[in-house]
Design a protein around this motif. Structure first.
Motif, PDB file in Angstrom:
ATOM      1  N   GLY A  33       0.833  -1.169   0.026  1.00  0.00           N
ATOM      2  CA  GLY A  33      -0.151  -0.062   0.065  1.00  0.00           C
ATOM      3  C   GLY A  33       0.935   1.339   0.013  1.00  0.00           C
ATOM      4  O   GLY A  33       0.437   2.233  -0.683  1.00  0.00           O
ATOM      5  N   LEU A  34       2.002   1.355   0.813  1.00  0.00           N
ATOM      6  CA  LEU A  34       2.775   2.431   0.879  1.00  0.00           C
ATOM      7  C   LEU A  34       3.276   2.586  -0.395  1.00  0.00           C
ATOM      8  O   LEU A  34       3.911   3.661  -0.989  1.00  0.00           O
ATOM      9  N   ARG A  35       3.873   1.672  -1.285  1.00  0.00           N
ATOM     10  CA  ARG A  35       4.446   1.801  -2.503  1.00  0.00           C
ATOM     11  C   ARG A  35       3.435   2.368  -3.521  1.00  0.00           C
ATOM     12  O   ARG A  35       3.869   3.305  -4.144  1.00  0.00           O
ATOM     13  N   VAL A  36       2.222   2.110  -3.548  1.00  0.00           N
ATOM     14  CA  VAL A  36       1.164   2.595  -4.438  1.00  0.00           C
ATOM     15  C   VAL A  36       1.077   3.724  -4.124  1.00  0.00           C
ATOM     16  O   VAL A  36       0.802   4.648  -4.837  1.00  0.00           O
ATOM     17  N   VAL A  37       0.513   4.112  -2.720  1.00  0.00           N
ATOM     18  CA  VAL A  37       0.504   5.481  -2.376  1.00  0.00           C
ATOM     19  C   VAL A  37       1.501   6.461  -2.798  1.00  0.00           C
ATOM     20  O   VAL A  37       1.361   7.289  -3.156  1.00  0.00           O
ATOM     21  N   SER A  38       2.821   6.204  -2.558  1.00  0.00           N
ATOM     22  CA  SER A  38       3.881   6.768  -2.877  1.00  0.00           C
ATOM     23  C   SER A  38       3.947   7.205  -4.364  1.00  0.00           C
ATOM     24  O   SER A  38       4.156   8.489  -4.495  1.00  0.00           O
ATOM     25  N   ILE A  91       1.163   7.149  -6.354  1.00  0.00           N
ATOM     26  CA  ILE A  91       0.132   8.059  -7.025  1.00  0.00           C
ATOM     27  C   ILE A  91       0.067   9.277  -6.469  1.00  0.00           C
ATOM     28  O   ILE A  91       0.009  10.399  -7.165  1.00  0.00           O
ATOM     29  N   VAL A  92       0.700   9.448  -5.048  1.00  0.00           N
ATOM     30  CA  VAL A  92       0.903  10.785  -4.643  1.00  0.00           C
ATOM     31  C   VAL A  92       1.876  11.932  -5.227  1.00  0.00           C
ATOM     32  O   VAL A  92       1.703  12.890  -5.398  1.00  0.00           O
ATOM     33  N   SER A 147      10.390   2.412  -6.293  1.00  0.00           N
ATOM     34  CA  SER A 147       9.478   1.744  -6.276  1.00  0.00           C
ATOM     35  C   SER A 147       9.423   0.264  -6.830  1.00  0.00           C
ATOM     36  O   SER A 147       9.422  -0.682  -6.482  1.00  0.00           O
ATOM     37  N   ALA A 201       8.499   6.685   0.076  1.00  0.00           N
ATOM     38  CA  ALA A 201       7.516   7.494   0.831  1.00  0.00           C
ATOM     39  C   ALA A 201       8.122   8.774   1.282  1.00  0.00           C
ATOM     40  O   ALA A 201       7.697   9.706   1.398  1.00  0.00           O
TER      41      ALA A 201
END
Length: 174
Positions: free
Chosen positions: A21-26, A28-29, A82, A118
């Motif tokens: 999740g942290l990989r994907v959020v990083s 996208i954001v 990532s 992140a």
């Protein structure tokens, strides 16, 4: 004469939900921050901060167009870290990789890369806020301190992982 690296054991562990999740959020954001920078570009001053001291204060200024390059580089770094986190067997480690410790070391290498991505996000956001409103200094400092913390903690954890061996009963690696 060519030098080849010895074959390493394949990665067989499953990545946890938090790390994925942290990989994907990083990712996208980071893209969203760059899109926001592009949207803010017309209202930015002609000279913007391009480098920050250890206190998060700008110590170098550049042309407004440099925000586009810097944002592009930040997204590229997020993508590369990532991606590298999904290939922990390719990373360079300070310990010998064996069948017994490979999964432990790979997991820590993956975590290091995800936490770096992140943390780069925090730096990117701090810089973007500094470019548009001038209020990103604190976040930039947190990002710089975070880089140091992530690297030191990750190196210690990777060294420690090099001394681990799997449970003899065939239990799952946690």
């Amino acid at each position: 004469m060519s030098v080849t690296a010895p074959m390493r054991p394949p990665r067989i562990y499953a990545t946890g939900y938090f790390v994925r999740g942290l990989r994907v959020v990083s990712l996208i954001v980071s893209v969203l921050i760059s899109a926001w920078v592009v949207a803010q570009y017309p209202s930015m001053p002609d000279k913007i901060p391009t480098h920050f001291d250890v206190m998060g204060q700008p110590d170098s200024y550049g042309e407004k167009s440099s925000v586009l390059w810097i944002s592009g580089v930040m997204v590229a770094m997020a993508v590369l870290t990532s991606w590298a986190s999904t290939k922990p067997g390719l990373l360079n480690y300070p310990n010998l990789i064996t069948e017994a410790n490979a999964q432990f070391i790979y997991r820590e290498g993956e975590r290091m890369m995800v936490f770096l991505a992140a943390d780069l996000l925090l730096l990117h956001l701090g810089m973007a806020l500094s470019w548009s409103s001038g209020n990103g200094h604190a976040l930039t400092v947190v990002g710089m301190i975070g880089l140091l913390v992530v690297l030191v903690v990750s190196i210690v954890r990777i060294f420690s992982a090099g001394r681990k061996t799997p449970a003899p009963t065939g239990d799952t690696i946690i």
